[in-house]
Every structure is written in structure tokens, then in C-alpha cells.
Design an enzyme around this catalytic site. Structure first.
Site, PDB file in Angstrom:
ATOM      1  N   HIS A 121      -0.938   4.856  -4.932  1.00 48.45           N
ATOM      2  CA  HIS A 121      -0.969   4.866  -3.465  1.00 48.45           C
ATOM      3  C   HIS A 121       0.155   5.732  -2.884  1.00 48.45           C
ATOM      4  O   HIS A 121       1.244   5.804  -3.457  1.00 48.45           O
ATOM      5  CB  HIS A 121      -0.813   3.440  -2.929  1.00 48.45           C
ATOM      6  CG  HIS A 121      -1.825   2.476  -3.465  1.00 48.45           C
ATOM      7  ND1 HIS A 121      -1.602   1.731  -4.610  1.00 48.45           N
ATOM      8  CD2 HIS A 121      -3.063   2.155  -3.022  1.00 48.45           C
ATOM      9  CE1 HIS A 121      -2.669   0.967  -4.846  1.00 48.45           C
ATOM     10  NE2 HIS A 121      -3.575   1.211  -3.908  1.00 48.45           N
ATOM     11  N   ASP A 135       2.954   6.603  -8.002  1.00 52.97           N
ATOM     12  CA  ASP A 135       2.082   5.431  -7.860  1.00 52.97           C
ATOM     13  C   ASP A 135       0.711   5.932  -7.369  1.00 52.97           C
ATOM     14  O   ASP A 135       0.613   6.995  -6.758  1.00 52.97           O
ATOM     15  CB  ASP A 135       2.702   4.474  -6.833  1.00 52.97           C
ATOM     16  CG  ASP A 135       1.916   3.193  -6.653  1.00 52.97           C
ATOM     17  OD1 ASP A 135       2.262   2.212  -7.330  1.00 52.97           O
ATOM     18  OD2 ASP A 135       0.959   3.169  -5.846  1.00 52.97           O
ATOM     19  N   ASP A 162      -0.651   1.796 -11.617  1.00 54.13           N
ATOM     20  CA  ASP A 162      -1.992   1.559 -11.061  1.00 54.13           C
ATOM     21  C   ASP A 162      -2.856   2.815 -11.094  1.00 54.13           C
ATOM     22  O   ASP A 162      -3.998   2.798 -10.625  1.00 54.13           O
ATOM     23  CB  ASP A 162      -1.929   0.956  -9.647  1.00 54.13           C
ATOM     24  CG  ASP A 162      -0.947   1.636  -8.725  1.00 54.13           C
ATOM     25  OD1 ASP A 162      -0.327   2.644  -9.122  1.00 54.13           O
ATOM     26  OD2 ASP A 162      -0.788   1.147  -7.582  1.00 54.13           O
ATOM     27  N   HIS A 175       5.883   1.145   0.201  1.00 57.36           N
ATOM     28  CA  HIS A 175       5.162   1.030   1.486  1.00 57.36           C
ATOM     29  C   HIS A 175       6.040   0.477   2.606  1.00 57.36           C
ATOM     30  O   HIS A 175       5.633   0.489   3.773  1.00 57.36           O
ATOM     31  CB  HIS A 175       3.930   0.137   1.336  1.00 57.36           C
ATOM     32  CG  HIS A 175       2.898   0.683   0.398  1.00 57.36           C
ATOM     33  ND1 HIS A 175       2.263   1.885   0.591  1.00 57.36           N
ATOM     34  CD2 HIS A 175       2.409   0.198  -0.777  1.00 57.36           C
ATOM     35  CE1 HIS A 175       1.418   2.120  -0.407  1.00 57.36           C
ATOM     36  NE2 HIS A 175       1.494   1.108  -1.261  1.00 57.36           N
TER      37      HIS A 175
HETATM   38  C1  OKP Z   1       0.799  -1.370  -3.371  1.00 54.26           C
HETATM   39  B1  OKP Z   1       1.363  -0.343  -4.341  1.00 54.26           B
HETATM   40  C2  OKP Z   1      -6.608  -5.007  -2.980  1.00 54.26           C
HETATM   41  C3  OKP Z   1      -6.133  -4.521  -1.609  1.00 54.26           C
HETATM   42  C4  OKP Z   1      -5.131  -3.429  -1.718  1.00 54.26           C
HETATM   43  C5  OKP Z   1      -2.976  -3.023  -0.638  1.00 54.26           C
HETATM   44  C6  OKP Z   1      -2.580  -2.028  -1.673  1.00 54.26           C
HETATM   45  C7  OKP Z   1      -1.103  -2.030  -1.885  1.00 54.26           C
HETATM   46  C8  OKP Z   1      -0.682  -1.240  -3.082  1.00 54.26           C
HETATM   47  N1  OKP Z   1      -6.633  -6.435  -3.086  1.00 54.26           N
HETATM   48  N2  OKP Z   1      -4.396  -3.239  -0.524  1.00 54.26           N
HETATM   49  O1  OKP Z   1       1.377   0.977  -3.889  1.00 54.26           O
HETATM   50  O2  OKP Z   1       0.806  -0.406  -5.667  1.00 54.26           O
HETATM   51 ZN    ZN Z   2       0.082   1.472  -5.776  1.00 54.81          ZN
END
Ligand code: OKP
Ligand code: ZN
Length: 334
Positions: free
Chosen positions: A192, A190, A279, A154
Site C-alpha cells: 500500500h 509495502d 503484503d 498510513h
Molecule cells: C496497512 B498496511 C482489508 C481492508 C484493508 C486497510 C489496509 C491497510 C493496510 N480487511 N484496508 O499498509 O499494510
Molecule cells: Zn500494506
């Protein structure tokens, strides 16, 4: 397979993040890395490749911010970790920002990624782990693993966010280019979308970015990762986004990854960098796909069968009790 990790990567430990209108516990905790090291039965210490490879991707003002913001925050009389509360959404004017809150907004994407006095050191060694695993691949290993924590996908050239500070996949990709690789591909699996990686290579045709991820219509980072984002200029066609709905299971995920691998094969990379997040696992506390532990070996075998040298860098995965087994399943597929 060789795996790299430095204990200094554990030092970054923000207490909380802003989410859904309030403060919650920080999900990207040091115990994630400890669980993975335990599952791997240990990891090698990375070699220090220096700061130049980081500055080949990240803006110097941003790197200075990562190093100095915690002291400026303390000097302003604040307790706790650095976090922004005002962002230059409307006008990113080229004015000289001095106020810590202006800097924190300017150099961040969200309030979910607080900076601590130890963040720079942890992120620095996370990047060195990626560079050391790349060196193993350059030396002839078919695959190598970097336990990058904090994660990276990110983070843009000049912003942190999504628990990420230095974009380890991008730093490794650029280092591979600088060492003579003509074309580098990044496959991001990932949960996300890796907005930072996409941004960094958006207008470049030498680094292909393909991502399979949760539809940004429903999931973080919302503003990136839609299917119509394909890159621009020299990079037009070198970005491929494959968003999937929540509740996705192996069959649809594997099919999307096959689409990404086909596009990468047409691109013809010298090396493949995989941004791997666990994840996507069915029990992840902040995500909504339904992959099982054994599925990761299937995905890895599909990737390995293409035959490119592969550098795997760790991104997300927040179900700590399952993290080691999920990663081990993925690496075993190679
Ligand atoms: C990072 B990676 C939950 C809120 C989630 C941010 C997500 C970041 C993901 N407490 N907001 O891509 O695993
Ligand atoms: Zn993620």
C-alpha cells in the site's frame, strides 16, 4: 542483523474493522509480530528514547487523543474500541472539538483502525523499536531491523488510519535529521502507498520519499500515491510514486524499485529507511501482488548494493504462516 521489538507492542488488539460495508476481523493482529519474532529467533528490547522524538513528527493534540480517547469513549457509555463515523471532509474548521465522535473523525482517516485502551502503549513501543534500530545504524551497523507493530506508514502528523497510529519511519527519519544527518531517504515497498509518510514530508526537501505500491485507482488508500504526486514547495521532486497494477510479479516490481533507488542515489542520502511490507507476497489475504518468498532476498540485495546504511521498519504483511519466512528472506538479502 540486530532486530528490535517490545512485547508491549502486542497489547493493541482491536476486534474488528469496517470494510466493504460491514465489520470484518481485524487483519493487523498481534500474532503477526509473534510469527516474526519466532522466525528471527528472538528480538532485542528497545531502549526508551522518550516522547520528544514522537512529538517532533506528530501533533500534540493527536498524541493526546491517542492517549485519552479510549477513556472518553467509555465515559460516553460505549463498549468496544474507539472508531469514528463522521469525518470533516468538507470543512476542517478550527473549532474546539470535545465530543468523542468529533475527535475520532478529526484524528482519523478511516474506520479500519479502532483504538483500544492499549493502543498508545503498543504504538509508543513500536516507535521506540524504530528509534532503537536507528541507534544501531548510527553506531555503525550497516543495517538494522525494527519490528514495528502496529505499523506506521498510513499515519499522518495528526491522523491514524490503515492500522497505523505513529509513523515509525517518519519518526526515525526526523530523529536521524535531528542527530545530524543532512539528507534522509525513505523507500516504501509495502503493497500500500504510505500516505502518512508522504504527507509528513510533502513540502520538505531534506527527506526524500519514494514508494512502489499498488495503484491507488484500485487499492487503499485511494486518495494518495498517484504518479503525479511529486511534493510541493521545497519538497517538489522529493516525492516519487511508482504505482503498479494488481498481479505484479518480481520483474516489474524490481524495475520500479530500481527507478526509486536511482532517484534516491541522485538525492544522496546519509541513511536509507525502508518501510517493508510483506503484503506484496503472492498469498497475502488482503493484497494482490505476486511476489515469492525468494524474491525478497533479490530486492534486499538491490537495496544493499547501493551501500547506504539501512534501517528496515516493518509495515504490513498479513499471511501469518508465511510472514516469518518472507521477512527472513528480505533480511538475509542484506
Ligand atoms: C496497512 B498496511 C482489508 C481492508 C484493508 C486497510 C489496509 C491497510 C493496510 N480487511 N484496508 O499498509 O499494510
Ligand atoms: Zn500494506
Amino acid at each position: 542483523m540486530r532486530g528490535f521489538f517490545d512485547p508491549r507492542q502486542l497489547a493493541h488488539a482491536p476486534k474488528r474493522e469496517f470494510h466493504n460495508g460491514g465489520w470484518t476481523d481485524y487483519a493487523e493482529v498481534p500474532a503477526r509480530a509473534e510469527a516474526i519474532v519466532a522466525a528471527l529467533g528472538g528480538a532485542e528490547a528497545p531502549t526508551d528514547h522518550g516522547e520528544a522524538a514522537i512529538l517532533a513528527v506528530h501533533d500534540a493534540g493527536y498524541v493526546d487523543f491517542l492517549k485519552t480517547a479510549p477513556a472518553k469513549w467509555a465515559a460516553a457509555g460505549r463498549d468496544g474500541d474507539v472508531v469514528g463515523y463522521v469525518w470533516p471532509v468538507v470543512a476542517r474548521r478550527k473549532i474546539d472539538l470535545t465530543r468523542i465522535d468529533a475527535l475520532a473523525g478529526r484524528y482519523s482517516l478511516d474506520a479500519a483502525t479502532p483504538l483500544t485502551a492499549d493502543t498508545w502503549t503498543a504504538a509508543y513501543w513500536s516507535a521506540q523499536s524504530a528509534l532503537s534500530a536507528l541507534a544501531a545504524v548510527q553506531a555503525g551497523d550497516r543495517a538494522a531491523f525494527a519490528l514495528c507493530r502496529p505499523p506506521g506508514h498510513h499515519a499522518g502528523a495528526d491522523y491514524l488510519g490503515g492500522y497505523c497510529h505513529l509513523n515509525t519511519a517518519a519518526i526515525a527519519a526526523q530523529a536521524a535529521r535531528d542527530a545530524g544527518a543532512t539528507r534522509v531517504a525513505i523507500l516504501d515497498i509495502d503493497y500500500h502507498h504510505g500516505n502518512g509518510t508522504q504527507d509528513i514530508f510533502w513540502a520538505r526537501g531534506d527527506v526524500f520519499y519514494a514508494s512502489v505500491h499498488a495503484d491507488p485507482a484500485t487499492d487503499y488508500p485511494f486518495y494518495w500515491g498517484h504518479a503525479d504526486e511529486i511534493g510541493e514547495g521545497l519538497g517538489e521532486g522529493a516525492t516519487l510514486n511508482l504505482p503498479l497494477p494488481q498481479e505484479t510479479t518480481l520483474a516489474a516490481f524490481r524495475a520500479a524499485q530500481a527507478t526509486a533507488l536511482d532517484a534516491i542515489a541522485r538525492f544522496g542520502p546519509d541513511v536509507l529507511i525502508v518501510s517493508f511490507g510483506a503484503d506484496t507476497w503472492e498469498g497475502d489475504p488482503i493484497s494482490h501482488f505476486r511476489l515469492a518468498t525468494a524474491d525478497y532476498a533479490v530486492l534486499a540485495r538491490d537495496i544493499a548494493s547501493a551501500g547506504w546504511p539501512v534501517l528496515v521498519v516493518m509495515e504490513g504483511g498479513y499471511a501469518i504462516p508465511a510472514l516469518g519466512a518472507n521477512l527472513a528472506s528480505f533480511l538475509a538479502g542484506f
